[in-house]
Design a protein around this motif. Structure first.
Motif, PDB file in Angstrom:
ATOM      1  N   VAL A  40       0.927  -0.940  -0.100  1.00  0.00           N
ATOM      2  CA  VAL A  40      -0.101  -0.304   0.366  1.00  0.00           C
ATOM      3  C   VAL A  40       0.983   1.103   0.155  1.00  0.00           C
ATOM      4  CG1 VAL A  40      -1.526   1.116   1.395  1.00  0.00           C
ATOM      5  CG2 VAL A  40      -1.728  -1.181   0.907  1.00  0.00           C
ATOM      6  N   LYS A  45      -1.408   4.019  -2.616  1.00  0.00           N
ATOM      7  CA  LYS A  45      -2.749   3.431  -3.000  1.00  0.00           C
ATOM      8  C   LYS A  45      -3.825   3.942  -1.932  1.00  0.00           C
ATOM      9  CE  LYS A  45      -2.359  -0.104  -5.466  1.00  0.00           C
ATOM     10  NZ  LYS A  45      -2.978  -0.202  -7.058  1.00  0.00           N
ATOM     11  N   LEU A  46      -2.916   5.196  -0.657  1.00  0.00           N
ATOM     12  CA  LEU A  46      -3.660   5.717  -0.080  1.00  0.00           C
ATOM     13  C   LEU A  46      -4.948   7.210  -0.799  1.00  0.00           C
ATOM     14  CD1 LEU A  46      -1.354   6.824   2.921  1.00  0.00           C
ATOM     15  CD2 LEU A  46      -2.936   5.133   3.078  1.00  0.00           C
ATOM     16  N   LEU A  48      -7.165   6.576  -2.751  1.00  0.00           N
ATOM     17  CA  LEU A  48      -8.697   6.116  -3.048  1.00  0.00           C
ATOM     18  C   LEU A  48      -9.363   5.430  -1.319  1.00  0.00           C
ATOM     19  CD1 LEU A  48      -7.324   1.418  -3.520  1.00  0.00           C
ATOM     20  CD2 LEU A  48      -8.399   3.275  -5.311  1.00  0.00           C
ATOM     21  N   ASP A  50     -12.019   4.811   0.814  1.00  0.00           N
ATOM     22  CA  ASP A  50     -12.410   4.194   1.600  1.00  0.00           C
ATOM     23  C   ASP A  50     -12.784   3.203   2.139  1.00  0.00           C
ATOM     24  OD1 ASP A  50     -10.715   4.028   4.676  1.00  0.00           O
ATOM     25  OD2 ASP A  50     -13.226   4.535   5.781  1.00  0.00           O
ATOM     26  N   LEU A  53     -10.102   1.010  -0.395  1.00  0.00           N
ATOM     27  CA  LEU A  53      -8.948   0.692   0.563  1.00  0.00           C
ATOM     28  C   LEU A  53      -9.048  -0.280   1.451  1.00  0.00           C
ATOM     29  CD1 LEU A  53      -5.821   1.629   0.030  1.00  0.00           C
ATOM     30  CD2 LEU A  53      -6.612   3.600   2.440  1.00  0.00           C
ATOM     31  N   TYR A  56      -9.903  -2.799  -1.009  1.00  0.00           N
ATOM     32  CA  TYR A  56      -8.235  -3.632  -1.369  1.00  0.00           C
ATOM     33  C   TYR A  56      -7.471  -4.439   0.066  1.00  0.00           C
ATOM     34  CZ  TYR A  56      -3.343  -2.920  -3.199  1.00  0.00           C
ATOM     35  OH  TYR A  56      -2.396  -3.023  -3.500  1.00  0.00           O
TER      36      TYR A  56
END
Length: 80
Positions: A40, A45-46, A48, A50, A53, A56
């Protein structure tokens, strides 16, 4: 959008417990959880939303666990 520290604190324990459902060894489950968080961080990927995420993270943990179990089967097959 949470920062990495918030994300880690929010989901680490849940993901670790989820990984333990797949793999019996606590240290392997912890390593898998840490690897997912490292991905991450590396893949950024932060950004995305919530809910995406969270999905994911759980899918990544599941896939890492399944890959680990598949690798263990290959190792056992070659040892025999």
């Amino acid at each position: 959008m949470p920062n990495f520290d918030q994300l880690f604190r929010k989901y680490h324990h849940q993901l670790f417990l989820y990984a333990r459902k797949f793999v019996a060894d606590e240290s392997v489950a912890l390593d898998i959880t840490q690897d997912v968080f490292a991905q991450v961080w590396e893949k950024e990927k932060l950004s995305l939303p919530d809910e995406h995420l969270k999905a994911y993270l759980f899918h990544s943990v599941r896939n890492h666990c399944l890959n680990h179990l598949k690798h263990e089967r290959v190792i056992r097959r070659h040892q025999q």
